[in-house]
Design an enzyme around this catalytic site. Structure first.
Site, PDB file in Angstrom:
ATOM      1  N   HIS A 110     -21.664  11.580 -19.758  1.00 43.08           N
ATOM      2  CA  HIS A 110     -22.378  10.558 -20.556  1.00 43.08           C
ATOM      3  C   HIS A 110     -23.998  10.757 -20.349  1.00 43.08           C
ATOM      4  CE1 HIS A 110     -21.825   7.364 -17.034  1.00 43.08           C
ATOM      5  NE2 HIS A 110     -23.062   7.865 -17.031  1.00 43.08           N
ATOM      6  N   ASP A 122     -30.449   1.734 -20.381  1.00 39.36           N
ATOM      7  CA  ASP A 122     -29.369   0.752 -20.575  1.00 39.36           C
ATOM      8  C   ASP A 122     -29.379  -0.426 -19.439  1.00 39.36           C
ATOM      9  OD1 ASP A 122     -29.347   2.432 -18.390  1.00 39.36           O
ATOM     10  OD2 ASP A 122     -27.612   3.630 -19.305  1.00 39.36           O
ATOM     11  N   ASP A 179     -18.700  11.958 -16.428  1.00 39.35           N
ATOM     12  CA  ASP A 179     -17.914  12.170 -17.785  1.00 39.35           C
ATOM     13  C   ASP A 179     -18.660  12.745 -18.745  1.00 39.35           C
ATOM     14  OD1 ASP A 179     -19.240   9.969 -18.169  1.00 39.35           O
ATOM     15  OD2 ASP A 179     -17.577   8.765 -18.830  1.00 39.35           O
ATOM     16  N   GLU A 236     -20.656   7.118 -23.469  1.00 37.95           N
ATOM     17  CA  GLU A 236     -19.176   7.884 -22.924  1.00 37.95           C
ATOM     18  C   GLU A 236     -18.591   8.628 -24.053  1.00 37.95           C
ATOM     19  OE1 GLU A 236     -19.103   7.141 -19.889  1.00 37.95           O
ATOM     20  OE2 GLU A 236     -18.501   5.091 -19.652  1.00 37.95           O
TER      21      GLU A 236
HETATM   22  C1  F6R Z   1     -28.428   4.912 -16.012  1.00 38.33           C
HETATM   23  C2  F6R Z   1     -27.699   5.965 -16.917  1.00 38.33           C
HETATM   24  C3  F6R Z   1     -26.614   6.611 -16.361  1.00 38.33           C
HETATM   25  C4  F6R Z   1     -26.578   7.577 -15.157  1.00 38.33           C
HETATM   26  C5  F6R Z   1     -25.334   8.534 -14.963  1.00 38.33           C
HETATM   27  C6  F6R Z   1     -25.521   9.153 -13.548  1.00 38.33           C
HETATM   28  O1  F6R Z   1     -29.498   4.273 -16.424  1.00 38.33           O
HETATM   29  O2  F6R Z   1     -28.317   5.985 -17.957  1.00 38.33           O
HETATM   30  O3  F6R Z   1     -26.298   7.635 -17.548  1.00 38.33           O
HETATM   31  O4  F6R Z   1     -27.674   8.512 -15.280  1.00 38.33           O
HETATM   32  O5  F6R Z   1     -24.314   7.769 -14.850  1.00 38.33           O
HETATM   33  O6  F6R Z   1     -25.566   8.433 -12.468  1.00 38.33           O
HETATM   34  P1  F6R Z   1     -26.013   8.784 -11.055  1.00 38.33           P
HETATM   35  O7  F6R Z   1     -27.477   9.301 -10.900  1.00 38.33           O
HETATM   36  O8  F6R Z   1     -25.901   7.533 -10.226  1.00 38.33           O
HETATM   37  O9  F6R Z   1     -24.947   9.994 -10.837  1.00 38.33           O
END
Ligand code: F6R
Length: 264
Positions: free
Chosen positions: A138, A67, A136, A143
């Site tokens: 994801h 992303d 959440d 989301e």
């Molecule tokens: C980032 C992504 C998100 C993160 C998720 C966890 O490229 O795809 O899904 O993996 O938000 O983020 P952290 O590791 O910062 O808790």
């Protein structure tokens, strides 16, 4: 789903790096799906170490990131392009031309998203997709409410995600972009292997929902239960609310013994 529980963040990162390294050694032209965020930083520094000290070669590896924030150019300090260069690409021998991230500056987003999917296909599909999990539930920026068959597309970020990601921005959460381009859940599920990483107590509840709860678009990581080759590597804290925690540990130990010694 295979669930591996390691003591702490460092051990989780080393275990993940060992899996990525073994797959690259097995297939030097590996197509590697990558994530940003806090969780994989330890994995990336382990990979840099292995590249420098152990000759782990990225010269034929192709990467696709999950992303990118919509509206941020790759040179922006908070863009995921910048994050990836800082934490991985600038320190390993992956050719620039093999690196792919969604372009957060495109005007025709839908055409770009179709093209991103085509590029993944033309590369032969993702062999190994690294994933973190949001508070959440994801994966990527899928989301709650995202279709479990969704493809690469423009999405609005949830309020919880905007708050969580504000820590990477200098000022307040006003600066966090409100939208992103993300691979879809359906896109992610096409990877041959998925490697889900989670660390810390704040992820324990959502990890339990994703691994042991019902498969639901309200926790998009739960779709990984449908994937034939997902490995979840958790630290003790992230694993602390799993009901079957002891069973996962038992199963890993037994399978390791059987692989080493055969059925006798
Ligand atoms: C980032 C992504 C998100 C993160 C998720 C966890 O490229 O795809 O899904 O993996 O938000 O983020 P952290 O590791 O910062 O808790």
């Amino acid at each position: 789903m295979r669930v591996i529980i390691e003591e702490d963040y460092g051990a989780m990162s080393r275990r993940a790096a060992a899996i990525v390294a073994a797959m690259i050694r097995d297939k030097p032209a590996l197509v590697l799906g990558l994530a940003t965020g806090g969780t994989p930083i330890g994995l990336y520094s382990e990979l840099i170490h292995r590249n420098r000290e152990e000759g782990l070669a990225f010269s034929r590896v192709t990467t696709f990131n999950l992303d990118e924030y919509y509206g941020l150019p790759p040179q922006h300090e908070q863009s995921y392009g910048h994050f990836m260069r800082k934490h991985l690409f600038d320190h390993i021998n992956v050719p620039e031309g093999n690196i792919h991230l969604p372009d957060g500056t495109v005007v025709d987003v839908d055409a770009f998203c179709r093209q991103y999917e085509r590029m993944i296909d033309e590369a032969g599909g993702v062999d190994l997709q690294v994933l973190g999990i949001g508070a959440d539930g994801h994966i990527g920026f899928n989301e709650p409410g995202s279709s479990l068959a969704s493809r690469t597309r423009l999405v609005a970020l949830g309020t919880r995600t905007i708050k969580d990601n504000a820590r990477f921005f200098q000022s307040n959460d006003q600066a966090v972009p409100r939208a992103a381009i993300t691979m879809g859940v359906g896109t992610i599920l096409e990877a041959r292997t998925c490697l889900l990483l989670a660390s810390g107590t704040n992820k324990a509840g959502v990890v339990a929902q994703a691994i042991e709860g019902p498969i639901t678009s309200q926790v998009t990581a739960s779709a990984l239960q449908l994937h034939p080759h997902t490995i979840a590597i958790l630290d003790q804290r992230a694993a602390s609310l799993l009901r079957r925690k002891d069973e996962y540990v038992r199963s890993e130990t037994l399978l390791r013994e059987l692989r080493a010694g055969g059925p006798g």
